[in-house]
Design an enzyme around this catalytic site. Structure first.
Site, PDB file in Angstrom:
ATOM      1  N   CYS A 122      59.462  44.440  -4.162  1.00 21.22           N
ATOM      2  CA  CYS A 122      59.891  43.828  -2.909  1.00 21.22           C
ATOM      3  C   CYS A 122      61.412  43.690  -2.897  1.00 21.22           C
ATOM      4  CB  CYS A 122      59.220  42.468  -2.696  1.00 21.22           C
ATOM      5  SG  CYS A 122      59.504  41.780  -1.056  1.00 21.22           S
ATOM      6  N   THR A 376      45.154  25.804  13.592  1.00 24.40           N
ATOM      7  CA  THR A 376      44.404  26.450  14.670  1.00 24.40           C
ATOM      8  C   THR A 376      44.962  26.006  16.010  1.00 24.40           C
ATOM      9  OG1 THR A 376      42.204  26.822  15.625  1.00 24.40           O
ATOM     10  CG2 THR A 376      42.649  24.620  14.746  1.00 24.40           C
ATOM     11  N   TYR A 377      44.871  26.913  16.952  1.00 25.28           N
ATOM     12  CA  TYR A 377      45.225  26.602  18.340  1.00 25.28           C
ATOM     13  C   TYR A 377      43.977  26.692  19.213  1.00 25.28           C
ATOM     14  CZ  TYR A 377      49.699  27.694  16.188  1.00 25.28           C
ATOM     15  OH  TYR A 377      50.782  27.735  15.327  1.00 25.28           O
ATOM     16  N   ASN A 378      42.818  26.813  18.523  1.00 26.38           N
ATOM     17  CA  ASN A 378      41.515  26.941  19.202  1.00 26.38           C
ATOM     18  C   ASN A 378      41.503  28.105  20.182  1.00 26.38           C
ATOM     19  OD1 ASN A 378      41.807  23.529  18.954  1.00 26.38           O
ATOM     20  ND2 ASN A 378      40.047  24.567  18.039  1.00 26.38           N
ATOM     21  N   THR A 379      42.164  29.182  19.777  1.00 30.28           N
ATOM     22  CA  THR A 379      42.175  30.385  20.605  1.00 30.28           C
ATOM     23  C   THR A 379      41.836  31.598  19.743  1.00 30.28           C
ATOM     24  OG1 THR A 379      44.540  30.759  20.224  1.00 30.28           O
ATOM     25  CG2 THR A 379      43.931  29.463  22.165  1.00 30.28           C
ATOM     26  N   THR A 388      37.579  28.101  15.205  1.00 26.53           N
ATOM     27  CA  THR A 388      37.845  29.235  14.304  1.00 26.53           C
ATOM     28  C   THR A 388      37.643  28.887  12.835  1.00 26.53           C
ATOM     29  OG1 THR A 388      40.204  28.686  14.152  1.00 26.53           O
ATOM     30  CG2 THR A 388      39.536  30.155  15.941  1.00 26.53           C
ATOM     31  N   GLU A 453      48.580  35.820  15.950  1.00 28.34           N
ATOM     32  CA  GLU A 453      47.343  35.602  15.195  1.00 28.34           C
ATOM     33  C   GLU A 453      47.328  36.429  13.916  1.00 28.34           C
ATOM     34  OE1 GLU A 453      44.115  34.529  18.645  1.00 28.34           O
ATOM     35  OE2 GLU A 453      44.996  36.535  18.718  1.00 28.34           O
TER      36      GLU A 453
END
Length: 482
Positions: A122, A376-379, A388, A453
Site C-alpha cells: 500500500c 445505519t440510515y435504515n435505507t 439492515t 453504501e
C-alpha cells in the site's frame, strides 16, 4: 481537545495562505502540478464526494481538527466523510495512536505504520508515513530498508507478517520471543501499542484498496505536469480534489439495468424472511457447527486474483519475506482449530487487556467497532425504513469466518442467503489480499446500491478485519501472561 490556534481557520483558508504567492504568480509561468487521478477515489465519482467548503458546521470542525493534527486532509478522510459519525470516531482513535504521548515514540509509530502498510504493497499509506516519519526527525537510513532499522523493530517483522496474512498462527511463543529479547526487548505496553498500530494499518490498507483511494497530489503517482494548461486551477483546489470533470465514471442511477435489477428487492425479501422466521426454526448446535464449517470451506473457493500485482520495490524494502502472503488455513491438510468467540471475545477479554496496558485505547477501539457495526440510515438503495441489521451482521461474521472465528449463537446459513458470489469475491479480496482489489470487483457487487453504501461496506470490512487480528494477538498475549 485536538484544536490548535491554527484550526480556527478553515482548511481551504490555511492551504490558500500557503500557496497564495503561486496562485498570484500563475501568469509568470510557474508550473502547477495537476492531479493524475480525478478526485479522492478512482471508484467513486468525484461529484458524489463532499466538496471541501460545502460541509456543515460539525463536519467543518472535524476537518479543521484533522488539518491541525496532520497538516492535510487526505483522500481517505474525504471518502470517509460519507459517514461523519464513523469518521469522527476513526480520527479520534488515529489521533490518540499517533499524536498523544504513548509507550512508543513518534518515529517508531510511523515506522510501524510503514511496515504494516508495506505488507499489502500500500504505497499510499507508506508515502504518508514516510513524510510523517521524516517530519518527526526519523533516521532516513531506516527508509533504505528494514535491515537498516533498529533490531527491536526488525524483530517485529514476524508478528507483522502473520497478523497481516495468517493471524491464526500467532502463539504465546511469538509474544515471549519479543518480550524476552535482551536489550531489544519490548515491554507489554509497547507491544500492545505496536499491535494496535499494525492491525490499524493492515485494515486501513483494506479500506484504501477497497475504495480505490487515489494517491495524494504530493506523492509519487499522484500528479503530473502534462498537459501543462492548468491555469484555471488553484493549487489548493487541486490538493482537495476540487477540479475538473470525471471521465469514465457514470452518474449514480445511470447504470444500465441488467438481470440483477431486482437484486435489492430480492435481498430485502430474504432479510425479512430471516428476521421473521428466526425464532420459528432453531437449528441444533451440531447443525450450526456444520454450517459454520461449510461456510468456512466454501470461502476458500473464492480465490483472490490469480496474478499478483508487480511488486513495488520502494515499498517491499520495508519488510522481509516478500513471498509470504494470505493462505487459506485448511488447505494442504492443514487444520487450524476454530477460534470460538465464546472462549475469547473482544467485549469480555480483549477490551480490558488493551485498556489495562494502553489506557483509553480500548475504549476508543470499542466505540469505533460499535459505530461501524451499528451504523445505519435504515435505507437500502432506493428503499427507506429498512432494518439492515441481519445484513450488517452477515458481512461482519463472514469476515471473521474467513479468519476461522466462530460465533456459537449465529446461524451461518444466513450468509449464503444474503451475500452473493460477486459480493463474497469482493469481500475476500479486500480483507485477505486488498492489493488485488479491482474496480471491476467494486462495480460488480450491489450494482443498484449507492456509493455511500459501498463505502459503508468497506468500513465494516476494515473494522471486522482489525478486530479479528486483535483477537488472535491479544489471545496469545493473554496465554503468555497466564
Amino acid at each position: 481537545m485536538r484544536l490548535s490556534p491554527r484550526a480556527a481557520l478553515s482548511p481551504p483558508e490555511i492551504i490558500c495562505s500557503r500557496c497564495s504567492q503561486s496562485c498570484n504568480n500563475k501568469e509568470l509561468g510557474i508550473r502547477i502540478p495537476r492531479p493524475l487521478g480525478q478526485g479522492p477515489s478512482r471508484f467513486v465519482p468525484e461529484e458524489e464526494i463532499l466538496q471541501v467548503g460545502s460541509e456543515d458546521a460539525n463536519m467543518h470542525s472535524v476537518f479543521a481538527e484533522t488539518f491541525a493534527d496532520f497538516g492535510r486532509l487526505d483522500n481517505i478522510t474525504l471518502v470517509m466523510v460519507f459517514h461523519p459519525q464513523y469518521l469522527d470516531s476513526f480520527l479520534k482513535t488515529q489521533h490518540y495512536l499517533l499524536q498523544m504521548d504513548g509507550p512508543l515514540s513518534p518515529c517508531y509509530q510511523h515506522y510501524i505504520g510503514i511496515m504494516a502498510a508495506s505488507r499489502h504493497q500500500c504505497s499510499y499509506l507508506v508515502n504518508l508515513h514516510v513524510n510523517d516519519f521524516i517530519h518527526h526527525g526519523g533516521d532516513q537510513k531506516w527508509l533504505n530498508g528494514l535491515e537498516n532499522a533498529p533490531q527491536k523493530l526488525r524483530n517485529l517483522g514476524e508478528l507483522n507478517k502473520m497478523l497481516a496474512h495468517r493471524p491464526w498462527l500467532i502463539t504465546k511463543e511469538h509474544i515471549e520471543k519479543l518480550l524476552k529479547a535482551g536489550e531489544h526487548s519490548w515491554s507489554l505496553a509497547e507491544l500492545i501499542h505496536a499491535i494496535v498500530l499494525l492491525a490499524h494499518y493492515h485494515s486501513l490498507a483494506s479500506f484504501t484498496f477497497g475504495c480505490g483511494i487515489n494517491p495524494e497530489i504530493h506523492s509519487d503517482g499522484g500528479h503530473t505536469f502534462r498537459p501543462p494548461s492548468v491555469s484555471n486551477y488553484c493549487i489548493c483546489d487541486i490538493a482537495n480534489g476540487n477540479h475538473g470533470s470525471q471521465e469514465g465514471h457514470y452518474p449514480l442511477g445511470s447504470v444500465k439495468l441488467t438481470d440483477s435489477s431486482c437484486e435489492v428487492e430480492a435481498l430485502m425479501v430474504k432479510m425479512k424472511q430471516l428476521q421473521e422466521g428466526r425464532d420459528e426454526e432453531e437449528a441444533s448446535q451440531e447443525e450450526m457447527t456444520t454450517r459454520f464449517e461449510r461456510e468456512k470451506t466454501e470461502s476458500m473457493v473464492f480465490a483472490t486474483e490469480d496474478e499478483d500485482p508487480p511488486p513495488d520495490i520502494d515499498v517491499s524494502r520495508h519488510f522481509e519475506d516478500t513471498s509470504y502472503g494470505y493462505k487459506d488455513f485448511s488447505r494442504r491438510g492443514m487444520h487450524v482449530p476454530t477460534f470460538r468467540v465464546q472462549d475469547y471475545s473482544w467485549e469480555d477479554h480483549g477490551y480490558s487487556l488493551v485498556n489495562r496496558l494502553y489506557p483509553d485505547v480500548g475504549q476508543l477501539l470499542d466505540e469505533k467497532f460499535h459505530i461501524a457495526f451499528n451504523l445505519t440510515y435504515n435505507t437500502m438503495a432506493m428503499h427507506k425504513d429498512v432494518d439492515t441489521s441481519t445484513l450488517r451482521r452477515a458481512v461482519w461474521n463472514y469476515v471473521h469466518c474467513m479468519f476461522g472465528i466462530r460465533y456459537d449463537d449465529y446461524d451461518y446459513g444466513e450468509i449464503n442467503q444474503l451475500l452473493d458470489r460477486s459480493f463474497k469475491v469482493y469481500i475476500k479480496n479486500v480483507v485477505c489480499s486488498p492489493e488485488k482489489t479491482s474496480k471491476r470487483m467494486y462495480d460488480g457487487f450491489w450494482r443498484q446500491f449507492k456509493h455511500s453504501e459501498k463505502v459503508h461496506v468497506n468500513l465494516l470490512l476494515m473494522e471486522a478485519r482489525m478486530q479479528a487480528e486483535l483477537l488472535y494477538a491479544l489471545r496469545a498475549i493473554t496465554r503468555y501472561m497466564t
